[in-house]
Design a protein around this motif. Structure first.
Motif, short mmCIF file in Angstrom:
data_model
loop_
_atom_site.label_atom_id
_atom_site.label_comp_id
_atom_site.label_asym_id
_atom_site.label_seq_id
_atom_site.Cartn_x
_atom_site.Cartn_y
_atom_site.Cartn_z
N GLU A 18 -31.22 20.77 -33.79
CA GLU A 18 -30.22 19.76 -34.17
C GLU A 18 -30.48 19.13 -35.53
O GLU A 18 -29.59 18.54 -36.14
CB GLU A 18 -30.12 18.68 -33.10
CG GLU A 18 -31.38 17.88 -32.91
CD GLU A 18 -31.29 16.89 -31.76
OE1 GLU A 18 -32.14 15.99 -31.72
OE2 GLU A 18 -30.38 17.01 -30.93
N LEU A 69 -30.82 28.30 -27.01
CA LEU A 69 -30.54 26.98 -26.43
C LEU A 69 -31.38 26.78 -25.17
O LEU A 69 -31.99 25.74 -24.97
CB LEU A 69 -29.06 26.84 -26.11
CG LEU A 69 -28.64 25.54 -25.43
CD1 LEU A 69 -28.94 24.34 -26.32
CD2 LEU A 69 -27.17 25.58 -25.07
N ASP A 114 -33.81 24.62 -27.15
CA ASP A 114 -32.78 23.64 -27.51
C ASP A 114 -32.17 23.86 -28.89
O ASP A 114 -31.76 22.91 -29.55
CB ASP A 114 -33.31 22.21 -27.41
CG ASP A 114 -33.62 21.81 -25.97
OD1 ASP A 114 -32.95 22.33 -25.06
OD2 ASP A 114 -34.52 20.99 -25.78
N THR A 159 -29.32 24.46 -31.37
CA THR A 159 -27.92 24.07 -31.25
C THR A 159 -27.03 24.64 -32.34
O THR A 159 -25.82 24.45 -32.30
CB THR A 159 -27.79 22.54 -31.28
OG1 THR A 159 -28.37 22.06 -32.49
CG2 THR A 159 -28.49 21.91 -30.08
#
Length: 102
Positions: free
Chosen positions: A50, A81, A85, A87
Motif C-alpha cells: 500500500e 495479496l 498484503d 495491493t
C-alpha cells in the motif's frame, strides 16, 4: 491451458528466480510459462504494498496479459495479496518501456 506467470525476484526474502525455481501457483503450468519465457512472450510486472514498495517482480505470459487465454492478468496480485498484503500491480508497457499501474 497455456500461459501463466512467475515470480522472478522476491524483495521481501531476497530470493531470485534461480533460488526459488519456477513456481507453480493455482492454475499455472510450469511448462507453459517456461516456454513463454524462452520465446520472450512475457511482460514484466511488479507487485507493491500500500506504500508503493515493490515486494515482488515477475513475468506474465502475453496471452494472460491480453486475456486471450484462460487466466487473469490479476492472478499474481491475488496470490501476493494473500501472501503479503500486496495491493497494487504495475506492468512494463512493451511499447513505451514505462511502468504503468494496472
Amino acid at each position: 491451458m497455456m500461459g501463466g506467470w512467475v515470480i522472478t525476484k522476491d524483495h521481501l526474502h531476497k530470493f531470485s528466480m534461480f533460488a526459488l525455481g519456477i513456481k507453480s501457483h493455482v492454475g499455472v503450468g510450469q511448462g507453459h510459462i517456461k516456454e513463454d519465457l524462452a520465446r520472450n512472450k512475457t511482460i514484466a510486472f511488479k507487485l507493491c504494498d500500500e506504500n508503493g514498495n515493490v515486494n515482488y517482480e515477475g513475468r506474465i505470459s502475453e496471452s494472460w496479459f491480453h486475456g486471450t487465454e484462460e487466466g487473469s492478468i490479476f492472478d499474481p496480485l491475488h496470490w501476493a495479496l494473500a501472501e503479503t498484503d500486496c495491493t497494487g500491480m504495475k506492468y512494463k508497457n512493451p511499447t513505451t518501456g514505462k511502468w504503468e499501474v494496472l
